[in-house]
Write a protein that holds these residues in place. Structure first.
Motif, PDB file in Angstrom:
ATOM      1  N   ASN A 123     -10.814  -8.846   9.237  1.00  0.00           N
ATOM      2  CA  ASN A 123     -10.141  -9.985  10.169  1.00  0.00           C
ATOM      3  C   ASN A 123      -9.579 -11.028   9.129  1.00  0.00           C
ATOM      4  OD1 ASN A 123      -9.095 -10.319  12.669  1.00  0.00           O
ATOM      5  ND2 ASN A 123     -10.475 -12.085  12.990  1.00  0.00           N
ATOM      6  N   ILE A 127      -5.774 -12.240   9.261  1.00  0.00           N
ATOM      7  CA  ILE A 127      -5.479 -13.533   9.539  1.00  0.00           C
ATOM      8  C   ILE A 127      -4.433 -14.201   8.482  1.00  0.00           C
ATOM      9  CG2 ILE A 127      -6.504 -16.025  10.081  1.00  0.00           C
ATOM     10  CD1 ILE A 127      -8.710 -14.518  11.448  1.00  0.00           C
ATOM     11  N   THR A 132      -4.476 -10.220  13.769  1.00  0.00           N
ATOM     12  CA  THR A 132      -5.800 -10.307  14.020  1.00  0.00           C
ATOM     13  C   THR A 132      -5.881  -8.996  14.932  1.00  0.00           C
ATOM     14  OG1 THR A 132      -7.819 -11.329  14.793  1.00  0.00           O
ATOM     15  CG2 THR A 132      -5.595 -11.337  16.230  1.00  0.00           C
ATOM     16  N   TYR A 214      -1.611 -13.217  15.558  1.00  0.00           N
ATOM     17  CA  TYR A 214      -2.750 -14.192  15.504  1.00  0.00           C
ATOM     18  C   TYR A 214      -2.240 -15.699  16.064  1.00  0.00           C
ATOM     19  CZ  TYR A 214      -6.462 -17.463  13.257  1.00  0.00           C
ATOM     20  OH  TYR A 214      -7.222 -18.339  13.248  1.00  0.00           O
ATOM     21  N   TYR A 308     -14.187 -16.984  16.195  1.00  0.00           N
ATOM     22  CA  TYR A 308     -14.715 -15.545  15.650  1.00  0.00           C
ATOM     23  C   TYR A 308     -15.889 -15.561  14.981  1.00  0.00           C
ATOM     24  CZ  TYR A 308      -9.877 -13.496  16.430  1.00  0.00           C
ATOM     25  OH  TYR A 308      -8.844 -13.198  17.168  1.00  0.00           O
TER      26      TYR A 308
END
Length: 499
Positions: A123, A127, A132, A214, A308
């Motif tokens: 991730n 990003i 994402t 994202y 996250y």
């Protein structure tokens, strides 16, 4: 009692705290490795070479007479699971060293990765390129292979489903050493049998995953609730609201908790911005609890990347058992940037140093209860364990059109993951007997136990709980000649099965 035993039983933090600098070095190494490997590749060629190496090992197993079933050679302590994987000692181990991101296809909105890539590593990579995953499970150390083979859930799962539903194709090495790419179109039965199979239908070597654009912030609403009726009503409302993109709850006792719902956004209100990931910030669950004590709802804008990682620093709420002073304001300001230590290293310490009896009242398990049965289920969990906080996370079942007959669940009902993590205060608590009662309750109510943790399922209990899915699984086992090559999934996930 030896000095070492005394320190382990009463001051485990003395050992655990050394894991912190080791974890920092580990994370820095893999961050650098990921960036360099992708930029200077060619990763795809390296992947092909690694696949051939696995094929070679499988064929060597065949040439040697196929005497014992195969499994991966990954050490038990590296797994996020708390299971003791004794079955590896009596099986043929195959080395699978595949920690790379292979390819990002922005046009098709897919990323291809190897199974040992961690969710945190992947991730962060996505990003940095404006993408994402639709489902980003809570702990950074979870691997893609583990999430495919053992399942994964997150607060967006009420919209996208479990982790397997964002998987579009699997590359597998089968029992005869062949390489097979499978998806919902070219072999739907094999494709649908792979999730939750725990590596018993072949070796996973790559997976294609959906990606989505994202958005830098999430608008998160905190709603404190003060009765079980309120808990269920609010949780049901936000789960069924089509505008909500994230749903979870934290219960602090049977009647009090905070239900959170969120929407990802490109903009924020600066006066409501909360940087959760600042090294000195309080742990997320402690921050959530403030809304309960203030007795008022609230709205915050949180950077998505912070969101996250919200559960990482405290391993949900287990860190106080490991480093009791880790949430102390002084420790957070001086060393909070180093949290959390690597779970796998902590697991190694606990396995090798902590006496078994010290963990006898520890519970670490998730149950999937139907949303409509949530109230009765929470009462039952409270009666059996008295463990708090408890995590609530809903999931829908997003079976591809035309494949409903291969559904992994008996009904299309929304299920709620009830995560029970901590030490039970019940005097004379019996973990194995309690686990058996909870598993029986799940079977009787048409619900499920998560298989990543220790279970007490007998073979008949396992067959009864997952009968609807085992029909396709057993069919694929025979068709792909897996019965001699790999253990049955029951032999890997149940404590009784492994013994």
């Amino acid at each position: 009692m030896s000095v070492i035993t005394y320190l382990v039983q009463n001051h485990f933090w003395i050992f655990a705290i050394w894991v912190v600098p080791m974890s920092v070095i580990y994370d820095l190494f893999y961050l650098a490795y990921t960036r360099v490997a992708y930029i200077f590749g060619p990763t795809f060629v390296k992947h092909e070479e690694k696949v051939k190496n696995v094929q070679k090992q499988v064929r060597q197993w065949m040439e040697e007479g196929s005497k014992t079933p195969m499994c991966t050679a990954r050490p038990c302590w590296k797994s996020i699971s708390l299971q003791t994987m004794n079955y590896k000692n009596r099986m043929h181990k195959v080395q699978i060293n595949m920690p790379d991101i292979i390819h990002l296809d922005e046009e098709k909105r897919l990323v291809r990765v190897e199974p040992m890539v961690s969710i945190g590593q992947l991730n962060d990579f996505l990003i940095s390129r404006g993408w994402t995953l639709p489902v980003v499970p809570e702990l950074d150390d979870l691997t893609i292979g583990g999430l495919v083979m053992g399942g994964g859930i997150e607060s967006t799962s009420h919209k996208y489903g479990l982790f397997q539903y964002i998987c579009k194709a699997f590359e597998m090495i089968t029992a005869d050493g062949s390489v097979v790419w499978t998806d919902k179109d070219n072999d739907p039965e094999y494709f649908c049998a792979i999730p939750f199979s725990y590596g018993t239908l072949g070796f996973l070597t790559a997976v294609d995953l959906d990606i989505v654009p994202y958005k830098p912030y999430i608008k998160l609403t905190y709603e404190p609730v003060y009765s079980l009726d309120e808990v269920v009503a609010e949780f049901t409302r936000v789960t069924n609201d089509p505008t909500v993109e994230s749903v979870e709850g934290i219960m602090f006792n049977l009647n009090e908790g905070v239900i959170m719902n969120g929407v990802f956004t490109d903009e924020c209100e600066p006066d409501k911005l909360n940087y959760l990931a600042k090294w000195y910030s309080p742990w997320f669950y402690k921050h959530v609890e403030t809304y309960l004590t203030k007795r008022q709802s609230g709205v915050e804008y949180i950077p998505t990347i912070d969101f996250y990682h919200r559960q990482n620093k405290a391993f949900f709420w287990l860190m106080p058992y490991i480093i009791p002073f880790a949430n102390n304001v002084v420790f957070r300001y001086l060393f909070g940037w180093s949290m959390p230590p690597k779970f796998s290293l902590l697991k190694w310490l606990r396995k090798n140093l902590v006496p078994k009896e010290q963990n006898e009242n520890f519970v670490c398990q998730d149950f999937g209860y139907e949303l409509e049965k949530l109230q009765d289920s929470l009462k039952f969990v409270d009666e059996q364990t008295k463990v708090y906080p408890i995590w609530l996370c809903p999931t829908r079942h997003c079976v591809p059109e035309g494949l409903e007959y291969l559904n992994l669940f008996k009904r299309e009902a929304v299920h709620v993951d009830v995560g029970i993590y901590g030490f039970s205060p019940i005097k004379g608590f019996k973990p194995e007997a309690t686990q058996k009662r909870m598993e029986r309750h799940a079977i009787d109510t048409g619900c499920y136990v998560a298989l990543y943790a220790e279970t007490q399922l007998t073979r008949s209990d396992f067959d009864e709980m997952f009968e609807f899915n085992l029909r396709n699984y057993d069919k694929i086992r025979k068709r792909m000649n897996c019965e001699k090559a790999f253990p049955h999934v029951y032999e890997k996930i149940s404590k009784l099965g492994r013994s």
